[in-house]
Motif scaffolding. Structure first.
Motif, short mmCIF file in Angstrom:
data_model
loop_
_atom_site.label_atom_id
_atom_site.label_comp_id
_atom_site.label_asym_id
_atom_site.label_seq_id
_atom_site.Cartn_x
_atom_site.Cartn_y
_atom_site.Cartn_z
N ALA A 1 1.26 -1.18 -0.13
CA ALA A 1 -0.29 -0.31 0.26
C ALA A 1 0.76 0.80 -0.20
O ALA A 1 2.19 1.38 -0.12
CB ALA A 1 -0.78 -0.09 1.49
N PRO A 2 0.17 2.37 -0.70
CA PRO A 2 1.21 3.53 -0.61
C PRO A 2 1.54 3.90 0.66
O PRO A 2 2.62 4.59 0.76
CB PRO A 2 -0.13 4.90 -1.19
N ALA B 1 5.40 5.12 2.59
CA ALA B 1 6.17 5.82 2.12
C ALA B 1 6.63 6.33 3.62
O ALA B 1 7.54 6.16 3.95
CB ALA B 1 4.72 6.97 2.75
N GLU B 2 6.47 4.94 4.53
CA GLU B 2 6.67 5.08 5.16
C GLU B 2 8.44 4.21 5.35
O GLU B 2 9.21 4.47 5.81
CB GLU B 2 6.23 3.96 6.89
N ARG B 3 8.68 3.44 4.26
CA ARG B 3 9.76 2.96 4.01
C ARG B 3 10.97 3.74 3.96
O ARG B 3 11.56 3.25 3.66
CB ARG B 3 9.89 1.66 3.44
N ALA C 1 15.33 6.99 4.39
CA ALA C 1 15.82 8.56 4.53
C ALA C 1 16.54 8.90 5.91
O ALA C 1 17.94 9.12 6.05
CB ALA C 1 15.21 9.07 4.14
N SER C 2 15.86 7.91 6.53
CA SER C 2 16.70 7.88 7.80
C SER C 2 17.95 7.47 7.70
O SER C 2 18.95 7.93 8.46
CB SER C 2 15.27 7.76 9.12
N SER C 3 17.83 5.85 7.40
CA SER C 3 19.02 5.36 7.48
C SER C 3 20.13 5.70 7.15
O SER C 3 21.17 5.73 7.26
CB SER C 3 18.47 3.86 7.10
N ALA C 4 20.02 6.70 5.85
CA ALA C 4 20.71 7.23 5.18
C ALA C 4 21.76 8.46 6.06
O ALA C 4 22.85 8.98 5.93
CB ALA C 4 20.39 7.61 3.86
N ALA D 1 1.90 1.34 10.56
CA ALA D 1 1.55 2.08 9.60
C ALA D 1 0.57 1.24 7.66
O ALA D 1 -0.38 1.61 7.74
CB ALA D 1 2.41 2.38 8.07
N ALA D 2 0.86 0.09 8.23
CA ALA D 2 -0.58 -0.40 7.24
C ALA D 2 -1.75 -1.13 7.41
O ALA D 2 -1.86 -0.69 9.09
CB ALA D 2 -0.41 -2.18 7.36
#
Length: 320
Positions: free
Chosen positions: A163-164, A168-170, A175-178, A197-198
């Motif tokens: 699901a969108p 988006a959460e992934r 981005a946070s991991s980077a 989020a699901a």
């Protein structure tokens, strides 16, 4: 307790959802999660679903009566074991239906068309175009039950995972991991992992065009009742909204029978509609214009969503 008053016109029903619990409901949730047998939880939960979300589904289905919700969980586990739900989920769609599913869809038209405005998968079925005789020349009612388990366990589970809102959460997690080593501790959601989020809920559109007494045969009604019983017990509170459209008088009459099989909360999520612009407007309250097929007033492609229509018109094969 009737759940009708808790269901809004189009969007997500927030009653009994995470983040919308009063003190009594929070206590019921804590009690349920502490008492739910892990083996039953493993059978009842979608892969991406959190323990909290699964628990709240069963609690909502029993008006937050913990003892009754635990009984329902036990019944769910027993029914899934008896029906070999997980084994059906591990099969391919063709294996579970014991036929070529794409061909079967010419006689039992159903498909998906993406996600609605609330991140729920949109499921379409053209019930009025079902040719029972032709369908049963390919498969059987027991195999269709296996196919239903496959769709609920695997196909629907994959929709929830893709699901969108989950994507988006992934993206946020990546981005946070980077940018932060702290993310290495496991924040965010990788593919297949549980996430709050699901949205474990569906939007369903049933097209009754062509519905006749042939669709009300006792064998068909018994099959429908069996599927309803499976969903009531094994997948409670997964229906978000259902639109039954292009409904002739016979479909309205049949609904009076079918709704007796459903609990009040589920009944309140089902809307019986006719044809025309008003029906299109109701659908567009939940479904994006580009997702709604053109035949229903949207801009989506009928050929993309219903590939069997152009290939082999169902009307030419009635009575096969």
């Amino acid at each position: 307790m009737s759940g009708t008053k808790h269901v809004p016109e189009g969007g997500i029903d927030r009653w009994g959802q995470a983040g919308n619990l009063d003190e009594d409901k929070a206590a019921a949730l804590a009690e349920f999660t502490s008492k739910a047998p892990p083996a039953h939880v493993a059978l009842a939960k979608f892969k991406i679903e959190t323990m909290e979300n699964m628990s709240l589904r069963f609690l909502r289905a029993r008006s937050f009566k913990v003892a009754k919700a635990l009984v329902l969980l036990s019944e769910c586990a027993a029914k899934k074991i008896e029906g070999k739900a997980k084994e059906c989920g591990a099969m391919t769609a063709d294996e579970s239906a014991n036929c070529d599913v794409l061909t079967m869809k010419k006689w039992y038209p159903h498909t998906d068309i993406g996600y609605d405005k609330f991140n729920r998968p949109i499921l379409f079925e053209q019930t009025g175009s079902v040719n029972t005789t032709a369908m049963l020349n390919m498969t059987s009612f027991p195999s269709l039950v296996n196919y239903h388990y496959h769709n609920m366990e695997t196909t629907l589970g994959e929709f929830f995972e893709n699901a969108p809102c989950v994507q988006a959460e992934r993206e946020r997690a990546r981005a946070s991991s980077a940018s932060s080593a702290a993310a290495d501790s496991g924040s965010g959601s990788a593919a297949g992992e549980e996430t709050s989020a699901a949205v474990i809920s569906t939007c369903v559109v049933i097209d009754m065009t062509g519905f006749s007494v042939l669709h009300c045969a006792s064998s068909m009604m018994d099959h429908m009742k069996a599927l309803v019983a499976i969903d009531n017990t094994c997948y409670p509170e997964t229906l978000g909204k259902m639109y039954v459209i292009n409904s002739p008088w016979l479909a309205v009459t049949t609904w009076e029978i079918v709704k007796r099989w459903l609990d009040p909360r589920t009944q309140a999520k089902i809307e019986i509609l006719g044809t025309g612009p008003e029906t299109t407007q109701r659908l567009l309250e939940c479904i994006p214009l580009e997702q709604l097929p053109a035949r229903y007033g949207g801009t989506g492609s009928d050929t993309r969503n219903f590939p069997w229509i152009a290939e082999r018109p169902l009307a030419e094969h009635v009575g096969l």
